[in-house]
Motif scaffolding. Structure first.
Motif: not given
Length: 433
Positions: A104-110, A127-130, A136-145, A151-152
């Protein structure tokens, strides 16, 4: 185990979908790949995206999850475009036993990642909550996608299409692509409208072949795995190293948020809103066509058909104040960039003409500045010009930008044509071809 990756490419090279396809092949020694991978396009307005703002995910049935995670992280570290300032890879794993809890949480995040603007901390906190394994490499922005792709994968009920991606041999990367464009045109004629955005006939462009230095040779989008695969087999090209068919949210309009008021609109989001044209369109430097729109409360904002939309601008230039239209598109700098529109009603248009003589029926001539009009033959006169209704060179109905200007997420109208029933009130559908 679900494996998702994002942000491994740059504007110069690599491709997250290619890396996904490679990993799926390499990981077969650790288990069985389950079903098709997914390719998710996220919010198209995000300014720090690399190219198409895509993330990928797939699932593997394995008894060696630690080895799988180690292999994926190693290959991403090795192959991602880490030298680019814009490339900040993210990898997320969801072990089999954790999937239901995270669903559920990841579906909403998607859905948020497709429509909203998320921060890196949003992903890290979830990620921490679950308690999900991630990297994450460098600033880890790719963790969002990557998290959105998870979630998808866990919530498969979203509207979807398919894309067949053919990849080049590595020694060809960065060189001009060798694809027989005539074979692409023939393939398109064979399978359209079950495939789309292969060729833009109005602008004489083959649009399924990218131009950057990435590994993709061409991509075919369509309604089913069978039709995109069949279309690809009709195309003559340089050797293909590998290929993959992705289930994707491309062509679904999933990014559009319906609103009723301009005051609810924010930059870096995409909307559908019914409004009235408030000003005559103006073409400015660069070939962009700009006009104002007004909602029912009287609030106004700019609306634009930018130069890359090509012949679509001719449609926008025909609008006049009073036209009632539903616009769909993305917002930047408080300007709505049109992706498609539905003309609901057209205002009446009049033009001023010399009055007709009531005696002979011919048009009167000006009698001089401020002196009205006079018929030279009959001597009759009139004080002012006549207003004559002008037929509008427009029809009510739904229109879209051409394939060369279409965003990945924007739904092509050919997906609507088969579902359109005779007598529906929406008007005609005008697919761009």
């Amino acid at each position: 185990m679900i494996i998702a990756i994002d942000d491994t490419d740059s504007r110069e090279g690599m491709c997250t979908t290619y890396l996904c396809a490679m990993l799926m092949d390499e990981l077969k020694e650790y288990g069985n790949i389950i079903d098709s991978p997914i390719l998710i396009r996220l919010n198209p307005t995000i300014p720090y995206k690399t190219r198409g703002n895509a993330s990928t995910a797939f699932e593997i049935d394995t008894r060696e999850p630690e080895k799988v995670m180690e292999h994926v992280i190693s290959r991403v570290e090795e192959l991602a475009e880490l030298q680019s300032d814009m490339t900040n890879p993210g990898i997320v794993f969801i072990p089999e036993g954790e999937q239901e809890k995270a669903k559920k949480a990841l579906g909403n995040f998607f859905m948020q990642a497709v429509r909203e603007v998320l921060e890196i901390e949003d992903a890290k906190n979830l990620i921490s909550e679950l308690g999900l394994p991630s990297k994450g490499l460098k600033n880890g922005r790719g963790l969002i996608g990557a998290l959105a792709a998870c979630g998808a994968m866990l919530n498969p009920g979203w509207d979807h299409t398919y894309e067949y991606l053919a990849y080049r041999e590595k020694n060809a990367w960065g060189t001009p692509r060798e694809v027989d464009e005539e074979s692409v045109r023939k393939a398109d004629l064979e399978t359209y409208p079950d495939t789309w955005d292969t060729v833009d006939f109005a602008n004489d462009l083959v649009v399924c072949i990218p131009h950057a230095g990435d590994p993709v040779l061409f991509g075919i989008r369509g309604n089913s795995i069978d039709v995109v695969t069949r279309t690809s087999q009709m195309i003559s090209s340089e050797p293909v190293e590998r290929h993959m068919v992705y289930r994707t949210d491309q062509g679904t309009d999933l990014h559009l948020i319906p609103v009723e008021k301009i005051s609810d609109i924010r930059d870096l989001h995409s909307y559908t809103i019914e409004v009235t044209v408030a000003t005559d369109p103006e073409t400015i430097r660069g070939g962009h066509t700009i006009f104002s729109i007004r909602d029912d409360s009287g609030d106004e904002m700019d609306c634009a058909a930018y130069e890359p939309t090509k012949n679509f601008r001719e449609l926008a230039r025909k609008f006049i104040p009073g036209d009632r239209i539903v616009f769909s598109g993305s917002v930047k700098n408080n300007t709505l960039n049109i992706e498609k529109l539905k003309i609901i009603s057209l205002a009446e248009k009049y033009e001023s003409v010399n009055p007709s003589c009531p005696e002979c029926g011919k048009n009167m001539k000006s009698a001089g500045k401020g002196q009205g009009y006079r018929c030279r033959k009959c001597g009759t006169s009139a004080d002012c010009a006549e207003l004559v209704k002008v037929e509008r060179d427009l029809e009510t109905g739904i229109y879209e930008v051409p394939p060369c200007a279409r965003r990945h997420l924007a739904m092509p109208l050919v997906r609507c044509v088969k579902e359109k029933k005779e007598g529906e009130e929406d008007g005609k559908i005008f697919p761009s071809r």
